[in-house]
Write a protein that holds these residues in place. Structure first.
Motif: not given
Length: 318
Positions: A69-71, A88-94, A153-158
């Motif tokens: 995410i963003r390099g 860090k609070d996005g779904p894949p990172n919790v 967090a919204s960008e962690t969908i990537q």
């Protein structure tokens, strides 16, 4: 052409080539400004691993999740603030953990060389140290990353998901300039660590209209997973290790894929393309071939840059 003109021409060529490198990394970036930075980080990672053997897997995963995410800009380390929910609070990172290890390393590096070494570089060093401590290969990390100021967090969908098929995986990696070989080599990071049931539930319950269990999974293995992760289980930390030698960096992961004993759909998907299947077989046969490919791909992935500053505290922007 006079000598003076030739020199001027060569000088201008030099400046053009340097300026086009932009945020280029170098192996001797801190030689003058903070020569002991890597030694400090390495000692902290070693010390924390003696207290908690899950630290290496956590650090390797954290670096991967940062770079995608963003390099590799340490945006995964930033804390949510006000109305902004951070990566860090996005779904894949919790389920990421061991952020304190980076904090401790940063604190020690800051005491020696304030404002010099980025959190992104510290995380890249720590990921390399995590592999070495686990019995994997060592490599020289290119340095000079800057820390990002944006974390959403919204960008962690990537992030590539454990349910991805081969074309989704290929697309995710190629968008970041990474090849099919990089995909297979970096997937080998799954030799370390633990997975929660949620990441492989799709393969052991209601797989599709014809099969309850993914037919590419060895039945005995699926049975064991079903007993650990029963349907509708609410057990918060239920799950299993990524492979039986989950604290050792080895090529067991690839052997398990060939036996139908990998955890994720995205692992098993590596057998569905001739290119990736050949690489899985190659790495399953030779730990050395895997180690060499992994180092090359880690250097390539960790060189995706994107930051703007050197943070004083890894959890907040300056």
């Amino acid at each position: 052409m006079s000598m003076a003109i030739v020199v001027a021409f060569l000088t201008s060529l030099f400046f053009i080539s340097v300026s086009t490198l932009g945020n280029a990394l170098s192996l001797n970036y801190y030689d003058q400004t903070c020569p002991d930075a890597e030694l400090i980080v390495s000692k902290v990672v070693k010390d924390e691993t003696t207290k908690d053997k899950t630290v290496p897997a956590a650090l390797l995963r954290m670096h991967f999740h940062d770079c995608f995410i963003r390099g590799c800009d340490a945006s995964v380390l930033l804390s949510s603030k006000g109305k902004n929910t951070a990566e860090k609070d996005g779904p894949p990172n919790v389920s990421l953990h061991a952020f304190y290890v980076i904090d401790n390393a940063k604190k020690e590096v800051e005491a020696l060389c304030p404002g010099v070494v980025s959190c992104a570089d510290i995380l890249a060093f720590a990921a390399r140290d995590a592999v070495v401590i686990s019995g994997g290969p060592i490599w020289d990390v290119p340095k000079g990353r800057k820390d990002g100021r944006t974390s959403k967090a919204s960008e962690t969908i990537q992030m590539p998901a454990p349910t991805f098929n081969i074309s989704q995986l290929q697309q995710s990696f190629s968008q970041r300039g990474l090849s099919m070989e990089d995909l297979v080599a970096l997937s080998g990071g799954h030799t370390l660590g633990f997975s929660h049931c949620s990441s492989f539930q799709n393969r052991i319950h209601n797989f599709n209209s014809k099969h309850d269990i993914d037919p590419s999974m060895a039945p005995s293995f699926a049975g064991r997973l079903k007993s650990i992760c029963p349907v509708n289980s609410q057990a918060k930390n239920a799950g299993t290790t990524m492979d039986p030698s989950s604290t050792t960096f080895d090529n067991t992961y690839y052997k398990l894929i060939l036996q139908g004993k990998s955890l994720f759909s995205s692992d098993q998907a590596l057998l569905t393309s001739p290119t990736t299947k050949t690489l899985v077989s190659k790495f399953a046969t030779s730990k050395e071939a895997f180690s060499n490919a992994f180092v090359k791909s880690m250097i390539k992935m960790s060189s995706i840059t994107g930051g703007q500053e050197v943070r004083k505290n890894c959890r907040v922007v300056n």
